[in-house]
Design an enzyme around this catalytic site. Structure first.
Site, mmCIF file in Angstrom:
data_model
loop_
_atom_site.group_PDB
_atom_site.id
_atom_site.type_symbol
_atom_site.label_atom_id
_atom_site.label_comp_id
_atom_site.label_asym_id
_atom_site.label_seq_id
_atom_site.Cartn_x
_atom_site.Cartn_y
_atom_site.Cartn_z
ATOM 1 N N ASN A 153 11.927 -3.276 0.366
ATOM 2 C CA ASN A 153 12.029 -2.400 1.541
ATOM 3 C C ASN A 153 12.886 -2.971 2.679
ATOM 4 O O ASN A 153 13.420 -2.215 3.475
ATOM 5 C CB ASN A 153 10.639 -1.978 2.035
ATOM 6 N N GLU A 249 3.080 -12.639 2.449
ATOM 7 C CA GLU A 249 3.249 -11.571 3.449
ATOM 8 C C GLU A 249 3.044 -10.261 2.698
ATOM 9 O O GLU A 249 3.921 -9.822 1.965
ATOM 10 C CB GLU A 249 4.659 -11.631 4.052
ATOM 11 N N CYS A 283 6.016 -2.519 5.827
ATOM 12 C CA CYS A 283 4.681 -3.120 5.716
ATOM 13 C C CYS A 283 3.844 -2.841 6.959
ATOM 14 O O CYS A 283 2.633 -2.705 6.880
ATOM 15 C CB CYS A 283 4.789 -4.616 5.470
#
Ligand code: NAD
Length: 480
Positions: A153, A249, A283
């Site tokens: 992304n 992450e 995210c």
């Protein structure tokens, strides 16, 4: 612009045994081709990184700074090419892709600065009776070979967040980009070589996550794994990594509270961005909005008007606000989650239809329930779920009702309530009068609960990517 790449190992382009096509998610057009590495090729990349590790550790800080600064400058010059690659392979609207390149330049520049201040600290050894006549300090030592595994992304900036601090700390890197978005990774390797990075310091190998990724994570010559991606894969990596330090992450279902006294225009504008940037494939995407009962319907009406004005189109069209999800299966999944929520009593206020190959029209759901997938799991699509609350205590409880904890937002003019909420919310970061989607690249960034372990932002990643070594000098024999 080059869009067909070979493997990058030991400073050279190496023809791979197999390749795959990289497609534009919006319309399926072929954008380029990339290597599908096998284990032997990954082994070569690890061997090159291991061979180069002593030289990387010896490279003086000013040289690390110089190379990272040069890389940032080259990237700035190539903004249009990088933006085109990001937009084409990830489907991110090109205006947002340009923003990602700008952020990547910043990430490399901040990493360059950190290279010059990678210092330990004095330790007051003689503060302990047993430490009389001793002098102590710490050094920040490189860990060695770092495996960097990145998602689709943010195919450039999240790679810079790993490679920048790793090189600043004197490590070498084997990077595995996401299979959907490998071209940016190879363009970055090419750029670093031009910036003067010695052979073997950065090696790039694309291929299947299960095969290449697992092999990298488990390899005995890899000293550390830094991973950005889904919670499911992150947990698997943690299990496979054994004793290796791991930075994870991971995903989230981020929330914002819009209190009754909030600046509604500000909140609506920011929520429109946080909920729908890159079709929600961020995210820190704003997935849950909790609005005070008094203003909930005004807020929702205003947000719906903003969403109705979005322009849907090709990622390379400067006019597009929303393009597509990364692939068709994800579009089908998001539509299914919306349908399940509706079946269980939620109302669709706008959008939520499939339009074209992998496009989902930006959607607002109201009357959702905590157990619905669209609320409880990471939707990673252009969908926000709204619920009303009666008190700030209740709202904070709703935010915390999640297995994730990456970032959250609180819109209120009352500083005491804002700070109380910031302390109570279980997250890595709380944004006051902003959406959870706010990030600048030097700030400490990462999650709690299923959102991950460790922090990024060059200064913080550098701490993770270096080991503390304590040095104590016995001065007993020195003149008194
Ligand atoms: P993903 O977990 O499917 O893949 C991420 C990377 O892991 C890819 O390179 C993939 O090939 C690799 N991989 C897959 N299986 C592996 C295995 N068994 N071993 C090693 N590597 C493996 O994630 P994605 O779909 O590319 O990205 C979206 C996810 O990333 C979302 O959950 C999003 O929230 C998360 N994300 C988190 C952050 C953050 O900073 N917290 C930032 C961006 C994205």
């Amino acid at each position: 612009m080059k869009t067909d790449y070979d493997l990058f190992i030991d400073g050279r382009w190496v023809k791979p045994g197999a390749r795959f096509e990289v497609r534009v998610p919006y319309d399926g057009a072929v954008f380029g081709t990339a290597p599908k590495a096998n284990r032997e090729e990954v082994e070569q990349a690890i061997a090159a990184a291991k061979k180069a590790a002593p030289a990387a550790a010896r490279l003086p800080s000013h040289k690390r700074h110089e190379i990272l600064t040069k890389a940032a400058a080259l990237m700035q010059q190539r903004t249009e090419d990088f933006a085109r690659a990001i937009a084409s392979e990830s489907g991110k609207p090109v205006r947002e892709a340009q923003g990602e390149v700008g952020r990547s330049v910043q990430t490399l520049s901040f990493s360059a600065e950190e290279a010059r201040r990678n210092v330990g600290e004095m330790v007051p050894v003689d503060a302990h009776p047993g430490g009389t006549d001793r002098l102590g300090f710490t050094l920040r030592m490189p860990r060695g070979v770092i495996a960097a595994i990145t998602p689709f992304n943010f195919p450039l900036n999240l790679v810079c967040h790993k490679i920048g601090p790793a090189l600043a700390g004197g490590n070498t890197v084997v990077h595995k980009p996401a299979s959907a978005t490998p071209i940016c990774g190879y363009m970055l390797a090419e750029l670093f070589a031009e910036a003067g990075l010695p052979a073997g310091f950065l090696n790039t190998v694309s291929g299947s996550g299960g095969e290449v990724g697992d092999f990298l994570v488990a390899h005995p010559d890899v000293a550390m794994v830094t991973f950005t991606g889904s919670a499911e894969v992150g947990k698997h990596i943690r299990a496979v990594a054994g004793m290796k330090p791991v930075t994870l992450e991971l995903g989230a279902n981020c929330a914002a509270i819009v209190d009754a006294d909030a600046d509604l225009e500000l909140a609506v504008g920011r929520c429109a961005t946080g909920g729908f940037a890159h079709s929600g494939q961020v995210c820190i995407h704003l997935q849950r909005i909790y609005a005070a009962g008094k203003i909930a319907s005004d807020f929702t009406d205003a947000l719906r008007s903003r969403v109705a004005a979005f322009r849907i189109g090709h990622p390379l069209d400067e006019a597009s606000d929303v393009t597509s999800l990364i692939d068709e299966p994800n579009a089908v999944r998001v539509i299914q989650w919306i349908a399940e929520a509706e079946r269980d009593g939620a109302r669709k206020l706008i959008g939520g239809e499939r339009a074209g190959r992998a496009t989902v029209m930006p959607a607002i759901l109201s009357g959702t329930q905590p157990g619905m997938k669209a609320v409880a799991d990471e939707i990673f699509g252009p969908v926000v779920c709204g619920e009303a609350f009666d008190s700030i205590e209740q709202a904070v409880g709703m935010v915390n009702r999640s297995r994730y904890g990456l970032q959250a937002g609180v819109f209120t003019r009352d500083i005491s309530r804002a700070l109380w909420a910031a302390q109570q919310i279980e997250c890595g970061g709380v944004m006051i009068n902003d959406v959870p989607t706010f990030r600048v690249d030097q700030m400490p960034y990462g999650g709690v609960k299923d959102s991950g372990i460790g922090r990024e932002g060059p200064r913080y990643a550098l701490q993770e990517m270096t080991e503390t070594k304590t040095v104590v000098i016995n001065l007993t024999g020195a003149p008194k």
